[in-house]
Design an enzyme around this catalytic site. Structure first.
Site, PDB file in Angstrom:
ATOM      1  N   LYS A  83      45.131  41.023  45.158  1.00  0.00           N
ATOM      2  CA  LYS A  83      43.711  41.140  45.509  1.00  0.00           C
ATOM      3  C   LYS A  83      43.083  39.753  45.464  1.00  0.00           C
ATOM      4  CE  LYS A  83      39.339  43.204  44.265  1.00  0.00           C
ATOM      5  NZ  LYS A  83      38.537  43.763  43.165  1.00  0.00           N
ATOM      6  N   TYR A 102      39.653  42.450  30.889  1.00  0.00           N
ATOM      7  CA  TYR A 102      38.313  42.228  31.424  1.00  0.00           C
ATOM      8  C   TYR A 102      37.224  42.739  30.489  1.00  0.00           C
ATOM      9  CZ  TYR A 102      34.147  42.653  34.285  1.00  0.00           C
ATOM     10  OH  TYR A 102      32.858  42.567  34.737  1.00  0.00           O
ATOM     11  N   ASP A 133      40.222  37.026  38.579  1.00  0.00           N
ATOM     12  CA  ASP A 133      39.239  36.207  39.296  1.00  0.00           C
ATOM     13  C   ASP A 133      38.021  35.915  38.425  1.00  0.00           C
ATOM     14  OD1 ASP A 133      37.072  38.548  40.284  1.00  0.00           O
ATOM     15  OD2 ASP A 133      39.118  39.238  40.041  1.00  0.00           O
TER      16      ASP A 133
END
Length: 517
Positions: free
Chosen positions: A369, A262, A297
């Site tokens: 998640k 990330y 995500d």
């Protein structure tokens, strides 16, 4: 509910992920960073900051680095010098910052003695991680846990820790099982951890040890009031990943955002720096019993959620490999994915179910998640509320472990408390009405959902094979924009100057203890 996927195909995907990940782990073990060394000092008890707000761990690491470089680590030179300062790390840091200490690398018996004392000091911090883990387990046994899965995850982000606390407690009373205190904008790019309680964050609250302590104490109070343990989440990402992990472990946070790529993709942090930092941070999480949340995500906010679905699966497999190599167990792997397909795409909900079921089938023991729609939230709050309902339904049907509460005001304003209350009502309605629908819902073995899942898994296997064929493997794939369409070369990005290749004399007691040496 699971998809009928060939176990051999899943095993092949895992084997390829390990082949991709191995060189990254080898690289990480050969390097250190300023954040790794600062985390070591924090575990040894060094805290506080100078009058300008620069943490003493930064001042001490910088002083050692200026004298002898970073490649040997800071433990040996610091504990060699510490003998002349009454074993007072704070005093040594102050004197070093004033230019009154000259560091050197000890050798022989002197090095052995320095290593012994460093290990003893860092061991006290590791013992705090252990004590926090025991305290969590004891409290859950005493007052009870969340009554069901998925755990309901809700974000609080005012910028002011003293405003966050009552909002977090109110959210817990309305049904939230996990409170995430989102960080102030830009904190991931600070190469230091601020000190003390803070009230001036922008679109979030600074992650500091004192803020962690305050929020954990407040949620403990509310947990006892409600008769169920309320979990606390923050972010171990950015340029201070291992430091924040250490502070979170000592203050008994329960979950941490911790993704292997990330920071590289979305904050332009150097890839080598990130992989080195995330390895120690995950070792700390493993020891402290913290669940990590990964960030796949985010790829779907920059890349198309249908075309790029296989990059999510690929990253999940890599995150799993890196996590387990660092000592995390399946129950600690909050692997991320999201409900981000354009609602105008035909069969969008069926595609979402296929992707969610694929993740649950590959990682059946991980508390996945599941993230709500953001990219295609237009400001139409009525449509947004409906989309969030569909997202909640998909989560219920596919047995997700952690469900982040979607807001109908996404893309309009920072949600009000009333928005959060309506969002929680949406979750409660869907879970009460359809929470066990997965027991009855079984996709046709050769139907649309199953075939789409096989297609995505096959594309993931193909992508992993292509990454292996790259001269520099995953580093080349990241540089080419494979994930999230972000191109991040290994020889650029923020924090590169804080990386050093270890010398033969390198010693780090934190790594040794966490790796069982």
């Amino acid at each position: 509910m699971r998809l009928d996927l060939d176990p051999r195909t899943i095993a092949q995907a895992r084997a390829l992920a390990a082949k991709v990940g191995d060189p990254i782990v080898e690289m990480a073990t050969k390097h250190t960073t300023v954040a790794v060394e600062r985390a070591t000092l924090r575990l040894a008890g060094l805290a506080g900051a100078d009058p300008d707000g620069t943490p003493w761990v930064n001042r001490l690491v910088d002083a050692v680095r200026a004298d002898i470089g970073l490649e040997h680590g800071v433990a040996l030179p610091v504990w060699q010098a510490l003998a002349s300062y009454g074993n007072d790390l704070s005093r040594l840091a102050e004197e070093a910052a004033a230019g009154q200490v000259t560091f050197r690398l000890p050798e022989g018996a002197e090095a052995e003695l320095a290593a012994k004392h460093a290990r003893e000091a860092v061991g006290v911090g590791i013992a705090r991680l252990d004590a926090s883990r025991v305290a969590r387990e004891r409290m859950i046994a005493e007052i009870g846990d969340a009554p069901r899965k998925p755990w309901i995850y809700l974000i609080v982000a005012t910028g002011d820790i003293y405003e966050d606390i009552p909002q977090a407690q109110a959210a817990a009373r309305e049904g939230a099982d996990i409170i995430a205190v989102i960080r102030s904008t830009g904190q991931s790019l600070l190469d230091y951890v601020p000190e003390g309680a803070t009230r001036e964050g922008f679109a979030g609250t600074y992650a500091t040890q004192e803020n962690f302590r305050l929020m954990r104490a407040a949620l403990d109070e509310t947990s006892r009031e409600l008769g169920r343990y309320v979990r606390l989440t923050n972010y171990a990402s950015g340029l201070c990943m291992p430091e924040i992990a250490a502070l979170a472990g000592m203050e008994r946070l329960d979950m941490m955002l911790n993704d292997s790529m990330y920071g590289i993709l979305f904050r332009d942090i150097n890839p080598v720096r990130t992989f080195v930092d995330q390895r120690l941070s995950r070792q700390i999480h493993a020891r402290a019993g913290i669940i990590i949340n990964t960030g796949e995500d985010n790829y779907l906010t920059t890349a198309d959620a249908v075309e790029a679905a296989h990059t999510v699966t690929t990253s999940q497999l890599l995150n799993e490999y890196f996590a387990k190599e660092a000592g995390l167990e399946d129950w600690q792997l909050g692997l991320g994915h999201a409900f981000e397909i354009n609602p105008d795409v035909p069969d969008s909900f069926r595609l979402e179910l296929a992707h969610a079921l694929l993740a649950k089938t590959i990682f059946p023991d991980a508390p996945l998640k599941w993230m709500p729609p953001t990219r295609h939230m237009t400001g139409d709050i009525f449509k947004g509320y409906l989309l969030d309902g569909f997202f909640n339904l998909a989560g219920a049907m596919t047995d997700q472990g952690i469900l982040l509460v979607g807001m109908m005001t996404e893309a309009v304003v920072t949600p009000w408390l009333s928005d959060r209350d309506l969002a929680l009502q949406n979750v409660r309605y869907v879970m009460d009405a359809a929470g066990r629908l997965g027991e009855d819902f079984h996709p046709a073995p050769d139907g649309f959902i199953a075939n789409r899942a096989r297609e995505v898994l096959g594309e993931s296997i193909d992508l992993l094979g292509k990454i292996i064929d790259e001269p520099n493997g995953l580093l080349d794939a990241i540089a080419d924009g494979t994930f999230g369409l972000m191109k991040r070369p290994a020889d650029a990005g923020k924090g590169l100057e804080g990386v050093a290749e270890k010398s033969s004399a390198y010693y780090n007691p934190a790594s040794d203890i966490l790796e069982g040496k």
